[in-house]
Design a protein around this motif. Structure first.
Motif, PDB file in Angstrom:
ATOM      1  N   ASP A  84     -16.389   7.174   1.374  1.00  0.00           N
ATOM      2  CA  ASP A  84     -15.623   6.497   0.257  1.00  0.00           C
ATOM      3  C   ASP A  84     -14.347   6.900   1.323  1.00  0.00           C
ATOM      4  O   ASP A  84     -13.085   6.288  -0.168  1.00  0.00           O
ATOM      5  CB  ASP A  84     -16.087   7.113  -0.954  1.00  0.00           C
ATOM      6  N   LYS A 131     -10.935   5.239  -0.793  1.00  0.00           N
ATOM      7  CA  LYS A 131     -10.471   3.312  -0.489  1.00  0.00           C
ATOM      8  C   LYS A 131     -10.870   2.760  -2.091  1.00  0.00           C
ATOM      9  O   LYS A 131      -9.401   1.538  -2.040  1.00  0.00           O
ATOM     10  CB  LYS A 131     -12.385   3.201  -0.389  1.00  0.00           C
ATOM     11  N   ASP A 132     -10.622   3.909  -3.249  1.00  0.00           N
ATOM     12  CA  ASP A 132     -10.675   3.151  -4.361  1.00  0.00           C
ATOM     13  C   ASP A 132      -9.030   3.326  -5.022  1.00  0.00           C
ATOM     14  O   ASP A 132      -8.698   3.240  -6.139  1.00  0.00           O
ATOM     15  CB  ASP A 132     -11.155   3.790  -5.505  1.00  0.00           C
ATOM     16  N   SER A 164      -5.011   3.183  -5.594  1.00  0.00           N
ATOM     17  CA  SER A 164      -3.855   1.874  -5.136  1.00  0.00           C
ATOM     18  C   SER A 164      -3.318   1.673  -4.380  1.00  0.00           C
ATOM     19  O   SER A 164      -3.102   0.705  -3.937  1.00  0.00           O
ATOM     20  CB  SER A 164      -3.710   1.760  -6.856  1.00  0.00           C
TER      21      SER A 164
END
Length: 147
Positions: A117, A43-44, A46
């Motif tokens: 995540d 999810k982090d 780009s």
């Protein structure tokens, strides 16, 4: 999981005229009928939201001689536009395809699943193309290897 070899691909998409891409070791075959594959994206990353918003993506299945390509797209913190400088690609409906790969898939996202995540994107394969034969690229023990 670092001890278990994982196939390496670069997953790409294009959204609003901007290209996005990242190296993954999580591309898996899920179904033959219909043809479905899955990929897990942090999810982090780009590329996470652009892949989500685009409704589809492409995967270039890397060959054993493409370690430099895998390393290039594995870097974080690089502006998406800078990732494409000096990279040999061709345009496709769902995202750029990296030249020299052993195969390419173009997928329409049919479902998303939250997984900690990461998000698992399930894609229905719309097109398949085979590249030159040869070894594929795998990731094991923190390193890339031809297999």
């Amino acid at each position: 999981m670092r001890r278990f070899p994982a196939p390496v691909a670069v997953v790409t998409t294009e959204l609003d005229g901007e290209r996005f891409g990242l190296t993954v070791g999580s591309l898996v075959s899920l179904s033959l009928v219909p043809p479905l594959v899955g990929v897990s994206i942090g999810k982090d990353s780009s590329s996470h939201e652009p892949i989500r918003r685009a409704g589809g993506w492409a995967a270039s299945l890397l060959g054993g001689d493409q370690i430099h390509v895998a390393q290039h797209f594995a870097r974080s913190g690089i502006p998406p536009v800078a990732l494409w400088i000096g990279v040999d690609v061709r345009n496709a409906r769902r995202g750029p395809l990296l030249e020299g790969a052993i195969g390419w898939l173009e997928c329409r996202t049919v479902s998303e699943h939250e997984a900690g995540d990461h998000t698992i994107f399930v894609g229905e394969v719309e097109s398949i193309e085979l590249g030159a034969g040869g070894q594929g690229l795998v990731y094991r023990g923190g390193q890339f290897h031809a297999a």
